[in-house]
Design an enzyme around this catalytic site. Structure first.
Site, PDB file in Angstrom:
ATOM      1  N   TYR A 142      12.009  31.401  40.966  1.00 60.02           N
ATOM      2  CA  TYR A 142      12.909  32.041  40.016  1.00 60.02           C
ATOM      3  C   TYR A 142      12.336  31.936  38.603  1.00 60.02           C
ATOM      4  O   TYR A 142      11.528  31.054  38.296  1.00 60.02           O
ATOM      5  CB  TYR A 142      14.275  31.364  40.033  1.00 60.02           C
ATOM      6  CG  TYR A 142      15.189  31.757  41.170  1.00 60.02           C
ATOM      7  CD1 TYR A 142      14.716  32.393  42.312  1.00 60.02           C
ATOM      8  CD2 TYR A 142      16.557  31.481  41.109  1.00 60.02           C
ATOM      9  CE1 TYR A 142      15.567  32.742  43.345  1.00 60.02           C
ATOM     10  CE2 TYR A 142      17.418  31.829  42.136  1.00 60.02           C
ATOM     11  CZ  TYR A 142      16.920  32.455  43.253  1.00 60.02           C
ATOM     12  OH  TYR A 142      17.763  32.806  44.272  1.00 60.02           O
ATOM     13  N   ASP A 151      21.041  26.773  50.724  1.00 62.29           N
ATOM     14  CA  ASP A 151      21.513  27.088  49.376  1.00 62.29           C
ATOM     15  C   ASP A 151      22.845  26.438  49.027  1.00 62.29           C
ATOM     16  O   ASP A 151      23.052  25.998  47.900  1.00 62.29           O
ATOM     17  CB  ASP A 151      21.668  28.605  49.205  1.00 62.29           C
ATOM     18  CG  ASP A 151      20.336  29.306  49.041  1.00 62.29           C
ATOM     19  OD1 ASP A 151      19.372  28.647  48.628  1.00 62.29           O
ATOM     20  OD2 ASP A 151      20.271  30.508  49.327  1.00 62.29           O
TER      21      ASP A 151
END
Length: 470
Positions: free
Chosen positions: A402, A149
């Protein structure tokens, strides 16, 4: 006629033609310079005109000289007023496709960035897709390990909506491994979070220039929305989290004007968890539907007023919309407390429609696959399970990820309400597939006055790529 006479005759004719040609050119120049300006029509000389191309205004300064046009493209002037954004949301009966970038399919042979966290935000004149790159391209050795990330190579970049995140059309916005961005009517504002986990910094940019900073206050991965922030009458709002992802953290709402922070408030939410809020303007307030990464499979709801007072709780609907989650039939819902006792989660969204709610969720209860959006009667205020509409966007045989919200401003639509829109990220590669990389593409949908048939607008890339076979 002897040979010498023939040569003289041919030479004389050729010379005569040359002289005639010169005379014609002299007459043409004389008419152009002396006669045409006298006809009183000077409108085409040194003229600035405005032409429209695909909803984008391009200003051209056209200078005409001897039938030759010299065209100079002039930068679009900044708007002289802030967007209002106090209108209500339009009522949506369904959601129609707005754009699809197909970035991973194109990236198998094109120069396309490895990305995650794509989102959309709009100015008065255009919508753009934003994404956080990994500083590498698909099908390249530097894509190895991009499941991570946070890294110093991650940057927020953007393209016009519908374009793939390619190196030729992408525009740099900020150094960031977490970000949000929105337009106040005059300029774009960006918040880009970067730096080490314990001392991350959020840099505020306005009009492309750094204007303010927010230091990590809890020392535990300061992070923000990964979707559009919200501007109302020139003031822009966003939500940040600092603290653990699997227990109580700290949450703040911020307000800025022209890139300078003018207010912030601590959000008290004991026992609840807020991350990655998806926010939109509605009737002069900011409404956010967020992610509970601690326990709840229902989503936190945060409503922020212009003075930074707020209401916080959970989406009341009697259906869970986080992933992983349990069976719908076993879920009761709560307006105030986390329900479901499932850790982890995924960024998602919802839209208030009066007292109904549109809520997006993966079709799978256990993994990030498939995507549907449900309209639940009275779901904003009651623990209702009554689905009055359902639309499939990605079928359950394909990966999703997402999702988040944004609105089309009235300056774009010429309507008296804000059109609700959402995007769905479709993650490919690690950890679910046998590749060395992780990236995503997206599908974008906007509310319309018609019901739209179910279909699957999935990513569609055929994996593995060549780099994965080496």
């Amino acid at each position: 006629m002897n040979p010498n006479q023939k040569i003289i005759t041919i030479g004389s004719v050729s010379l005569g033609l040359v002289v005639l040609n010169i005379l014609l050119h002299i007459v043409s120049i004389t008419i152009t310079v002396l006669v045409l300006p006298g006809n009183g029509n000077n409108g085409s000389c040194n003229e600035t005109v405005i032409r429209e191309y695909n909803e984008t205004v391009r200003i051209e300064k056209i200078t005409q000289w001897h039938n030759t046009n010299v065209i100079e493209y002039i930068e679009r002037p900044e708007s002289d007023h802030f967007m209002n954004n106090t209108e209500p949301l339009c009522d949506a009966k369904g959601f129609a496709p707005f754009s699809k970038d197909n970035g991973i399919r194109i990236g198998s042979r094109g120069h396309v960035f490895v990305i995650r966290e794509p989102f959309v935000s709009c100015s008065p004149t255009e919508c753009r897709t934003f994404f956080i790159t990994q500083g590498s391209l698909l099908n390249d050795k530097h894509s190895n390990g991009t499941v991570k990330d946070r890294s110093p190579y991650r940057t927020l970049m953007s393209v016009e909506i519908g374009q793939s995140p390619n190196v030729y059309q992408a525009r740099f916005e900020a150094v960031a491994w977490s970000a949000t961005r929105c337009h106040d009517g005059k300029k774009w504002m960006t918040i880009g979070v970067t730096g080490p986990d314990a001392k991350a910094v959020a840099v505020v940019h306005y009009g492309g220039i750094p204007t303010d900073v927010i230091q990590s206050w809890a020392g535990d991965i300061l992070r923000t929305q990964e979707s559009s922030c919200t501007c109302i009458q020139g003031e822009c709002y966003w939500v940040m989290t600092d603290g653990p992802a699997n227990r109580q953290a700290q949450y703040r709402a911020f307000k800025a004007k022209q890139g300078k922070i003018i207010g912030q408030t601590e959000i008290s939410f004991n026992g609840g968890h807020i991350e990655e809020c998806s926010c939109y303007p509605n009737e002069g307030k900011v409404e956010c539907v967020c992610r509970d990464n601690w326990t709840g499979t229902n989503r936190p709801v945060l409503v922020i007023s212009p003075d930074l007072s707020y209401r916080v709780g959970y989406l009341c609907a009697g259906l869970p919309s986080d992933t992983p989650r349990g069976e719908d039939s076993q879920f009761t819902g709560s307006c105030t407390s986390p329900m479901g006792n499932q850790g982890y989660g995924v960024k998602g969204f919802g839209f208030r429609q009066g007292i109904d709610v549109w809520m997006g969720r993966t079709i799978s209860r256990t993994s990030r696959s498939g995507f549907e959006i449900l309209r639940v009667r009275n779901g904003w205020v009651q623990n209702s399970k009554e689905q009055i509409k359902r639309q499939v966007v990605v079928d359950n045989l394909n990966w999703s990820g997402y999702s988040g919200s944004f609105t089309l401003p009235v300056e774009l639509t010429k309507r008296n309400c804000l059109v609700p829109c959402f995007w769905v990220e479709m993650i490919r590669g690690k950890p679910e597939e046998k590749t060395i990389w992780t990236s995503s593409s997206s599908i974008v949908m906007c509310g319309v006055d018609h019901e739209i048939a179910d279909w699957s607008w999935h990513d569609g890339a055929i994996l593995p790529f060549d780099i994965d076979k080496m």
